[in-house]
Design a protein around this motif. Structure first.
Motif, PDB file in Angstrom:
ATOM      1  N   THR A  46       0.887   9.930 -11.167  1.00 34.62           N
ATOM      2  CA  THR A  46       0.149  10.551 -12.266  1.00 34.62           C
ATOM      3  C   THR A  46      -0.350   9.503 -13.263  1.00 34.62           C
ATOM      4  N   PRO A  47      -1.362   9.859 -14.066  1.00 31.85           N
ATOM      5  CA  PRO A  47      -1.910   8.915 -15.043  1.00 31.85           C
ATOM      6  C   PRO A  47      -1.050   8.786 -16.301  1.00 31.85           C
ATOM      7  N   LEU A  85      -1.053   0.018 -17.260  1.00 34.27           N
ATOM      8  CA  LEU A  85      -1.284   0.648 -15.958  1.00 34.27           C
ATOM      9  C   LEU A  85      -1.509   2.146 -16.093  1.00 34.27           C
ATOM     10  N   ARG A  86      -0.913   2.762 -17.142  1.00 33.90           N
ATOM     11  CA  ARG A  86      -0.997   4.210 -17.358  1.00 33.90           C
ATOM     12  C   ARG A  86      -0.608   4.968 -16.098  1.00 33.90           C
ATOM     13  N   LEU A  87       0.588   4.703 -15.605  1.00 30.82           N
ATOM     14  CA  LEU A  87       1.075   5.354 -14.391  1.00 30.82           C
ATOM     15  C   LEU A  87       2.486   5.867 -14.582  1.00 30.82           C
ATOM     16  N   ALA A  88       2.773   6.988 -13.946  1.00 31.23           N
ATOM     17  CA  ALA A  88       4.135   7.513 -13.905  1.00 31.23           C
ATOM     18  C   ALA A  88       4.317   8.230 -12.576  1.00 31.23           C
ATOM     19  N   TYR A  89       5.502   8.085 -12.000  1.00 30.92           N
ATOM     20  CA  TYR A  89       5.856   8.809 -10.789  1.00 30.92           C
ATOM     21  C   TYR A  89       6.650  10.048 -11.201  1.00 30.92           C
ATOM     22  N   VAL A  90       6.179  11.204 -10.771  1.00 34.85           N
ATOM     23  CA  VAL A  90       6.819  12.473 -11.111  1.00 34.85           C
ATOM     24  C   VAL A  90       7.465  13.057  -9.867  1.00 34.85           C
ATOM     25  N   VAL A  91       8.708  13.494 -10.024  1.00 32.92           N
ATOM     26  CA  VAL A  91       9.408  14.191  -8.941  1.00 32.92           C
ATOM     27  C   VAL A  91       9.584  15.642  -9.372  1.00 32.92           C
ATOM     28  N   ALA A  92       8.983  16.562  -8.621  1.00 30.60           N
ATOM     29  CA  ALA A  92       9.087  17.991  -8.914  1.00 30.60           C
ATOM     30  C   ALA A  92      10.381  18.554  -8.330  1.00 30.60           C
ATOM     31  N   PRO A  93      10.885  19.670  -8.880  1.00 34.28           N
ATOM     32  CA  PRO A  93      12.133  20.259  -8.364  1.00 34.28           C
ATOM     33  C   PRO A  93      12.037  20.682  -6.901  1.00 34.28           C
ATOM     34  N   THR A 127      -5.489   0.970 -10.795  1.00 34.34           N
ATOM     35  CA  THR A 127      -4.153   0.638 -11.297  1.00 34.34           C
ATOM     36  C   THR A 127      -3.058   1.129 -10.347  1.00 34.34           C
ATOM     37  N   VAL A 128      -3.304   2.227  -9.647  1.00 32.97           N
ATOM     38  CA  VAL A 128      -2.332   2.676  -8.643  1.00 32.97           C
ATOM     39  C   VAL A 128      -2.179   1.607  -7.560  1.00 32.97           C
ATOM     40  N   ALA A 129      -3.307   1.032  -7.132  1.00 36.52           N
ATOM     41  CA  ALA A 129      -3.264   0.003  -6.092  1.00 36.52           C
ATOM     42  C   ALA A 129      -2.533  -1.243  -6.582  1.00 36.52           C
ATOM     43  N   VAL A 130      -2.740  -1.598  -7.853  1.00 33.17           N
ATOM     44  CA  VAL A 130      -2.040  -2.763  -8.410  1.00 33.17           C
ATOM     45  C   VAL A 130      -0.533  -2.515  -8.426  1.00 33.17           C
ATOM     46  N   ALA A 131      -0.127  -1.330  -8.895  1.00 34.14           N
ATOM     47  CA  ALA A 131       1.299  -1.007  -8.937  1.00 34.14           C
ATOM     48  C   ALA A 131       1.910  -1.033  -7.539  1.00 34.14           C
ATOM     49  N   THR A 132       1.207  -0.453  -6.572  1.00 31.89           N
ATOM     50  CA  THR A 132       1.703  -0.446  -5.195  1.00 31.89           C
ATOM     51  C   THR A 132       1.850  -1.870  -4.670  1.00 31.89           C
ATOM     52  N   ARG A 133       0.849  -2.705  -4.933  1.00 26.11           N
ATOM     53  CA  ARG A 133       0.900  -4.100  -4.500  1.00 26.11           C
ATOM     54  C   ARG A 133       2.104  -4.813  -5.116  1.00 26.11           C
ATOM     55  N   TRP A 134       2.292  -4.654  -6.419  1.00 22.16           N
ATOM     56  CA  TRP A 134       3.395  -5.335  -7.108  1.00 22.16           C
ATOM     57  C   TRP A 134       4.759  -4.862  -6.611  1.00 22.16           C
TER      58      TRP A 134
END
Length: 460
Positions: free
Chosen positions: A164-165, A305-313, A336-343
């Motif tokens: 998510t952004p 990066l303005r990114l967050a990983y959300v886990v739903a119930p 930015t998603v691609a940068v985070a994945t790369r890192w």
């Protein structure tokens, strides 16, 4: 090149910086080749007719920039991976919102170069990354998210993970799913200001719960559920912003037991959860069936990066969340998603996280030199201290007086859910300031608090 002699441009700045600049310039022009040996510091000092310590500082500065390395007994050499520092657009260098709780910024040249290499690598896929894409992340990005979440002992199926952004957008989406205008949601009595803003914007009634040194009281939660019939409970359970409290595992289990008994959804904002190396398990690991877990990257990698990983119930809740957030923000930025994945894949993210941990600990130790133990709240890994005021200081007067330090000081008003705010401020220890500037700022604050506002004004 033992006979190398720089042509120093003697401007207004320190001479040692001119030496480092000359090294950078001559590497760029090919005058100093990879592996070239620089003259011994004393020899260069004599040749330039300047102080030895000036040359020594110049070599140290060049080392910090990643240009040279010094080997005891052998000398100083141009690095094989020497990187010429580009200070970038000066209009962007000082852009920072000091009202936010910022992590320390990486200053190691090798780490910064590694981060930049990640952007260069991602740029090879620039055209597809400029396209509209489906919401929630591509499979490879969800794989990276899953690997990252695994560091917090979370192993959800891909259909429950969403890229998510940013945590703020995720919170808006989750609150809009769980509650309607006029409904009540619960939080800590002193809580993250963003939640206050979001609930106000959505027309929700935010009720703060009583806390102690271990977080919200289970009996206070029980009583609030009976009285207010809330739609959700929001918690920032690790290194809570601003109090720095981490809820221990036993209290987490007690909170989850109350929430599960009443089928009360928990929104777990785990912004700082990755900072401790051996922190308590997430609430989502204790009660996955009622928890929305938000693993933002702002505090552990970078807010830009303005990114967050959300886990739903569960998967069904995830479908509704996907639809709601897509309507609000379409998608997280694929770049930015691609940068985070790369890192994450190449280990850069872990290196950044290790730097933040080490530097946060060093800065907290620095704060402890100026404020007496027991007079403020902090954690060995927190990015801030929660500082009560005395000697007649009001929070507004203190924040105004110390503004010149360049350190982010935020008054308690923005964190207080209900009632009269206390004379407390959050003092940021991170952001784009070095330790020496931080030391000077903290010393200034401590000195001010030793006297009254009137005494401080006399020396203004």
């Amino acid at each position: 090149m033992k006979d190398w002699r720089p042509d120093l441009v003697r401007g207004d700045g320190p001479l040692y910086l001119a030496i480092a600049d000359a090294i950078a310039q001559d590497i760029a022009q090919g005058i100093l080749a990879v592996g070239a040996r620089l003259p011994p510091q004393r020899k260069l000092a004599a040749a330039l007719d300047i102080d030895f310590t000036t040359v020594a500082r110049g070599y140290v500065e060049a080392g910090k920039r990643g240009l040279i390395e010094s080997i005891v007994g052998r000398g100083s050499f141009v690095r094989s991976n020497a990187t010429l520092r580009d200070d970038g657009d000066p209009r962007r260098q000082q852009l920072a919102d000091f009202s936010m709780n910022m992590p320390p910024e990486p200053d190691d040249p090798e780490l910064v170069a590694r981060m930049q290499d990640g952007f260069v690598s991602v740029a090879r896929d620039l055209l597809p990354l400029l396209r509209y894409q489906g919401f929630g992340g591509a499979p490879m990005d969800k794989d990276a998210a899953s690997a990252w979440l695994g560091r917090r002992a979370l192993v959800p199926a891909q259909e429950r993970i969403f890229v998510t952004p940013g945590a703020h957008a995720a919170l808006v989406g989750i609150f809009s799913l769980l509650a309607r205008t006029g409904d009540t949601v619960l939080s800590e009595a002193i809580t993250y200001p963003g939640v206050r803003s979001i609930t106000a914007q959505l027309g929700l009634n935010l009720v703060g719960l009583e806390t102690d040194g271990d977080g919200i009281l289970p009996e206070a939660l029980e009583e609030a559920v009976q009285r207010h019939r809330p739609k959700a409970l929001y918690l920032n359970p690790t290194l809570q912003n601003p109090t720095t409290i981490t809820i221990p595992e036993r209290r987490r289990s007690e909170i989850c037991a109350v929430a599960r008994r009443h089928r009360l959804p928990i929104i777990e904002d785990d912004a700082y959860g990755f900072i401790p190396t051996h922190g308590p398990p997430p609430l989502a690991a204790i009660a996955p069936d009622i928890c929305w877990h938000i693993a933002g990257l702002a505090k552990c990698i970078g807010a830009g990066l303005r990114l967050a990983y959300v886990v739903a119930p569960d998967a069904r809740a995830g479908w509704s969340f996907s639809a709601a957030l897509r309507a609000l923000s379409v998608m997280a930025s694929p770049v930015t998603v691609a940068v985070a994945t790369r890192w994450i894949e190449d280990g850069t993210a872990d290196t950044i996280l290790r730097f933040i941990r080490a530097e946060a600990a060093a800065r907290e130790r620095l704060a402890s030199q100026f404020f007496e133990p027991g007079t403020y709240l902090s954690d060995p890994l927190s990015f801030n201290i929660w500082l009560p005021l005395g000697n007649g200081w009001t929070r507004s007067a203190f924040a105004s007086y110390v503004r010149r330090t360049g350190i982010g000081v935020v008054v308690s008003d923005v964190f207080t859910v209900a009632g009269e705010p206390s004379e407390i401020v959050r003092v940021g220890l991170g952001g784009p300031i070095g330790r020496e500037r931080l030391r000077a700022g903290l010393e200034f604050m401590a000195h001010a608090l030793e006297g009254s506002p009137q005494t401080a004004a006399a020396f203004f």
